[in-house]
Design a protein around this motif. Structure first.
Motif, PDB file in Angstrom:
ATOM      1  N   VAL A 244      15.737 -12.561  89.004  1.00 25.16           N
ATOM      2  CA  VAL A 244      16.900 -12.965  89.290  1.00 25.16           C
ATOM      3  C   VAL A 244      17.638 -12.371  90.591  1.00 25.16           C
ATOM      4  O   VAL A 244      18.262 -13.033  91.303  1.00 25.16           O
ATOM      5  N   MET A 245      16.988 -11.021  90.830  1.00 23.80           N
ATOM      6  CA  MET A 245      17.570 -10.653  92.147  1.00 23.80           C
ATOM      7  C   MET A 245      16.776 -10.707  93.369  1.00 23.80           C
ATOM      8  O   MET A 245      17.161 -10.569  94.305  1.00 23.80           O
ATOM      9  N   ASP A 246      15.699 -11.581  93.266  1.00 23.95           N
ATOM     10  CA  ASP A 246      14.809 -11.924  94.479  1.00 23.95           C
ATOM     11  C   ASP A 246      15.663 -12.657  95.370  1.00 23.95           C
ATOM     12  O   ASP A 246      16.226 -13.752  95.158  1.00 23.95           O
ATOM     13  N   ASN A 247      15.251 -12.249  96.695  1.00 25.06           N
ATOM     14  CA  ASN A 247      15.921 -13.101  97.879  1.00 25.06           C
ATOM     15  C   ASN A 247      14.920 -12.991  98.859  1.00 25.06           C
ATOM     16  O   ASN A 247      14.772 -12.516  99.995  1.00 25.06           O
ATOM     17  N   GLY A 248      13.816 -13.979  98.847  1.00 25.56           N
ATOM     18  CA  GLY A 248      12.563 -13.897  99.506  1.00 25.56           C
ATOM     19  C   GLY A 248      11.604 -12.888  99.342  1.00 25.56           C
ATOM     20  O   GLY A 248      10.940 -12.545 100.260  1.00 25.56           O
ATOM     21  N   LYS A 249      11.552 -12.407  98.237  1.00 21.09           N
ATOM     22  CA  LYS A 249      10.467 -11.389  97.825  1.00 21.09           C
ATOM     23  C   LYS A 249       9.266 -12.163  97.485  1.00 21.09           C
ATOM     24  O   LYS A 249       9.186 -13.300  96.972  1.00 21.09           O
ATOM     25  N   PRO A 250       8.107 -11.752  97.917  1.00 20.36           N
ATOM     26  CA  PRO A 250       6.680 -12.207  97.820  1.00 20.36           C
ATOM     27  C   PRO A 250       6.790 -12.520  96.191  1.00 20.36           C
ATOM     28  O   PRO A 250       7.129 -11.475  95.360  1.00 20.36           O
ATOM     29  N   LEU A 251       6.026 -13.499  96.014  1.00 17.98           N
ATOM     30  CA  LEU A 251       5.956 -13.799  94.459  1.00 17.98           C
ATOM     31  C   LEU A 251       4.713 -13.629  94.066  1.00 17.98           C
ATOM     32  O   LEU A 251       3.689 -14.370  94.250  1.00 17.98           O
ATOM     33  N   ALA A 252       4.622 -12.671  92.967  1.00 13.65           N
ATOM     34  CA  ALA A 252       3.448 -12.245  92.241  1.00 13.65           C
ATOM     35  C   ALA A 252       2.890 -13.310  91.532  1.00 13.65           C
ATOM     36  O   ALA A 252       3.597 -14.016  90.770  1.00 13.65           O
ATOM     37  N   GLY A 253       1.507 -13.857  91.683  1.00 17.90           N
ATOM     38  CA  GLY A 253       0.850 -14.550  90.702  1.00 17.90           C
ATOM     39  C   GLY A 253       0.964 -16.018  91.649  1.00 17.90           C
ATOM     40  O   GLY A 253       0.030 -16.805  91.013  1.00 17.90           O
ATOM     41  N   ALA A 254       1.580 -16.116  92.765  1.00 20.45           N
ATOM     42  CA  ALA A 254       1.451 -17.373  93.429  1.00 20.45           C
ATOM     43  C   ALA A 254      -0.052 -17.608  93.985  1.00 20.45           C
ATOM     44  O   ALA A 254      -0.534 -16.631  94.369  1.00 20.45           O
ATOM     45  N   ALA A 255      -0.335 -18.852  93.996  1.00 17.17           N
ATOM     46  CA  ALA A 255      -1.552 -19.369  94.631  1.00 17.17           C
ATOM     47  C   ALA A 255      -1.774 -18.619  96.131  1.00 17.17           C
ATOM     48  O   ALA A 255      -2.610 -18.406  96.581  1.00 17.17           O
ATOM     49  N   ARG A 256      -0.575 -19.066  97.011  1.00 16.82           N
ATOM     50  CA  ARG A 256      -0.474 -18.574  98.332  1.00 16.82           C
ATOM     51  C   ARG A 256       0.069 -17.138  98.408  1.00 16.82           C
ATOM     52  O   ARG A 256       1.262 -16.727  97.732  1.00 16.82           O
ATOM     53  N   PRO A 257      -0.561 -16.323  99.186  1.00 15.47           N
ATOM     54  CA  PRO A 257      -0.231 -14.522  99.233  1.00 15.47           C
ATOM     55  C   PRO A 257       1.293 -14.688  99.930  1.00 15.47           C
ATOM     56  O   PRO A 257       1.939 -13.729  99.696  1.00 15.47           O
ATOM     57  N   ASP A 258       1.821 -15.783 100.806  1.00 11.83           N
ATOM     58  CA  ASP A 258       2.964 -15.699 101.397  1.00 11.83           C
ATOM     59  C   ASP A 258       4.172 -16.408 100.707  1.00 11.83           C
ATOM     60  O   ASP A 258       5.067 -16.805 101.346  1.00 11.83           O
ATOM     61  N   ALA A 259       4.054 -16.965  99.700  1.00 13.21           N
ATOM     62  CA  ALA A 259       4.971 -17.555  98.791  1.00 13.21           C
ATOM     63  C   ALA A 259       5.945 -16.626  98.290  1.00 13.21           C
ATOM     64  O   ALA A 259       5.536 -15.309  98.359  1.00 13.21           O
ATOM     65  N   VAL A 260       7.178 -16.904  98.696  1.00 13.38           N
ATOM     66  CA  VAL A 260       8.401 -16.324  98.053  1.00 13.38           C
ATOM     67  C   VAL A 260       9.436 -16.604  97.000  1.00 13.38           C
ATOM     68  O   VAL A 260       9.050 -17.934  96.936  1.00 13.38           O
ATOM     69  N   GLY A 261       9.960 -16.010  96.212  1.00 11.75           N
ATOM     70  CA  GLY A 261      10.747 -16.308  95.345  1.00 11.75           C
ATOM     71  C   GLY A 261      12.389 -16.082  95.801  1.00 11.75           C
ATOM     72  O   GLY A 261      12.605 -15.082  96.390  1.00 11.75           O
ATOM     73  N   ILE A 262      12.956 -16.864  94.945  1.00 16.47           N
ATOM     74  CA  ILE A 262      14.672 -16.853  95.267  1.00 16.47           C
ATOM     75  C   ILE A 262      15.328 -17.019  93.919  1.00 16.47           C
ATOM     76  O   ILE A 262      15.064 -17.939  93.214  1.00 16.47           O
ATOM     77  N   GLY A 263      15.862 -15.843  93.450  1.00 13.28           N
ATOM     78  CA  GLY A 263      16.499 -15.707  92.096  1.00 13.28           C
ATOM     79  C   GLY A 263      17.903 -16.172  91.738  1.00 13.28           C
ATOM     80  O   GLY A 263      18.509 -16.239  92.866  1.00 13.28           O
ATOM     81  N   ALA A 264      18.253 -16.164  90.426  1.00 13.71           N
ATOM     82  CA  ALA A 264      19.474 -16.849  90.144  1.00 13.71           C
ATOM     83  C   ALA A 264      20.756 -15.885  90.856  1.00 13.71           C
ATOM     84  O   ALA A 264      21.790 -16.671  91.201  1.00 13.71           O
ATOM     85  N   LEU A 265      20.479 -14.540  90.874  1.00 13.99           N
ATOM     86  CA  LEU A 265      21.755 -13.812  91.326  1.00 13.99           C
ATOM     87  C   LEU A 265      22.031 -13.872  92.765  1.00 13.99           C
ATOM     88  O   LEU A 265      22.880 -13.728  93.359  1.00 13.99           O
ATOM     89  N   ALA A 266      20.711 -13.985  93.542  1.00 14.48           N
ATOM     90  CA  ALA A 266      20.861 -14.235  94.763  1.00 14.48           C
ATOM     91  C   ALA A 266      21.673 -15.513  95.109  1.00 14.48           C
ATOM     92  O   ALA A 266      22.384 -15.500  96.032  1.00 14.48           O
ATOM     93  N   ILE A 267      21.216 -16.360  94.531  1.00 14.71           N
ATOM     94  CA  ILE A 267      22.002 -17.884  94.693  1.00 14.71           C
ATOM     95  C   ILE A 267      23.309 -17.898  94.379  1.00 14.71           C
ATOM     96  O   ILE A 267      24.136 -18.288  94.896  1.00 14.71           O
TER      97      ILE A 267
END
Length: 308
Positions: A244-267
């Motif tokens: 929920v706190m992620d704001n462009g954090k690298p996404l663990a487990g993603a197929a691409r190593p440069d994929a990032v996540g954006i969570g609910a609290l950042a939004i």
């Protein structure tokens, strides 16, 4: 007696539901409205009458201290009510109107602005022409996010886990109402979900709270995915690995190593700022404004870019 004492700031809040959201009432009061009056069971049939009751009762000076907010849960109805309220004005009797049903306009604006920012910052790419999969996309935030992204040129798929025909109906509705192009798809089986993920540059989760729609195993099929964004703030994560706190954090487990996540609290943090700024713009702008999801998106872009 001062002008502020003689003519308080009044906000009339219309909703088609049985009650107005306390969240929006609080936001209006914190933005400086002194009298906040909710009206329930308001829809397209009576919004014009109520609007004209509000504008003709205070005189030209009073209308500058009067506003209308449109809530509810139906994003299509809210857009129609915003248009009807605007058409009901008779200058100089004209007040500002702000629509944000279920917070969907401001939430979607924040979500899409953050996706756009991180896609550019992390990958040097624009959102236009990207393939965007909106999971749980038949709800309020999914519909508005689809409209915003499609208007930017994105290739949007509105997905439902339970009813492919409903996804197509929603796609048809938003396409017609907002003059955009999206498509509806079903992802009710693992194979159909994996096929959709395999063609998505951006994956957005707007499903019900507390429901995981993409597991860690599913992520392996999202080969081209650059950004994953999820509005679910209730465990488990809607998209596995997106905290929920992620704001462009690298996404663990993603197929691409440069994929990032954006969570609910950042939004949510951006959404809160957008709603506050739009209420302030209504109250202090000096002239009538009409604020829907397009204006909310402009504000969200300014916020994520660090502009005041």
């Amino acid at each position: 007696m001062s002008e502020a004492t003689e003519r308080p700031y009044i906000l009339h809040m219309f909703t088609a539901t049985p009650q107005m959201s306390p969240f929006d009432v609080n936001m209006a009061a914190d933005a400086g409205y002194q009298i906040v009056v909710p009206y329930s069971h308001v829809d397209a049939s009576n919004v014009v009458q109520l609007t004209q009751d509000a504008i003709f009762s205070r005189g030209p000076k009073g209308v500058s201290r009067t506003g209308i907010f449109i809530g509810g849960r139906d994003v299509m109805l809210a857009a129609d009510m915003l248009d009807l309220a605007r058409q009901a004005m008779v200058p100089p009797f004209e007040v500002s109107v702000f629509a944000d049903p279920s917070g969907a306009y401001t939430t979607s604006a924040a979500l899409v602005a953050l996706v756009e920012r991180h896609l550019k910052a992390e990958h040097g790419e624009e959102l236009g022409s990207k393939r965007v999969l909106i999971l749980g996309g038949t709800g309020a935030v999914g519909r508005v996010s689809a409209a915003l992204i499609a208007s930017l040129g994105g290739n949007v798929s509105i997905a439902s886990h339970s009813d492919a025909s409903r996804a197509q109906r929603v796609s048809d509705e938003v396409n017609q109402r907002f003059s955009i192009k999206t498509k509806g798809i079903g992802v009710g089986t693992a194979d159909s979900l994996h096929a959709a993920l395999a063609h998505a540059d951006i994956v957005i989760g707007t499903a019900a709270a507390g429901v995981q729609i993409v597991t860690s195993a599913d992520l392996a099929h999202a080969q081209p995915m650059r950004v994953a964004a999820d509005v679910n703030a209730v465990p488990p994560e809607g998209i596995a690995g997106v905290n929920v706190m992620d704001n462009g954090k690298p996404l663990a487990g993603a197929a691409r190593p440069d994929a990032v996540g954006i969570g609910a609290l950042a939004i949510g943090n951006v959404k809160y700022q957008v709603e506050h700024r739009l209420f302030l713009r209504m109250r202090t702008g000096g002239k009538p404004v009409y604020l829907g999801f397009t204006e909310a998106f402009d504000e969200a872009r300014a916020i994520v870019a660090g502009r005041s």
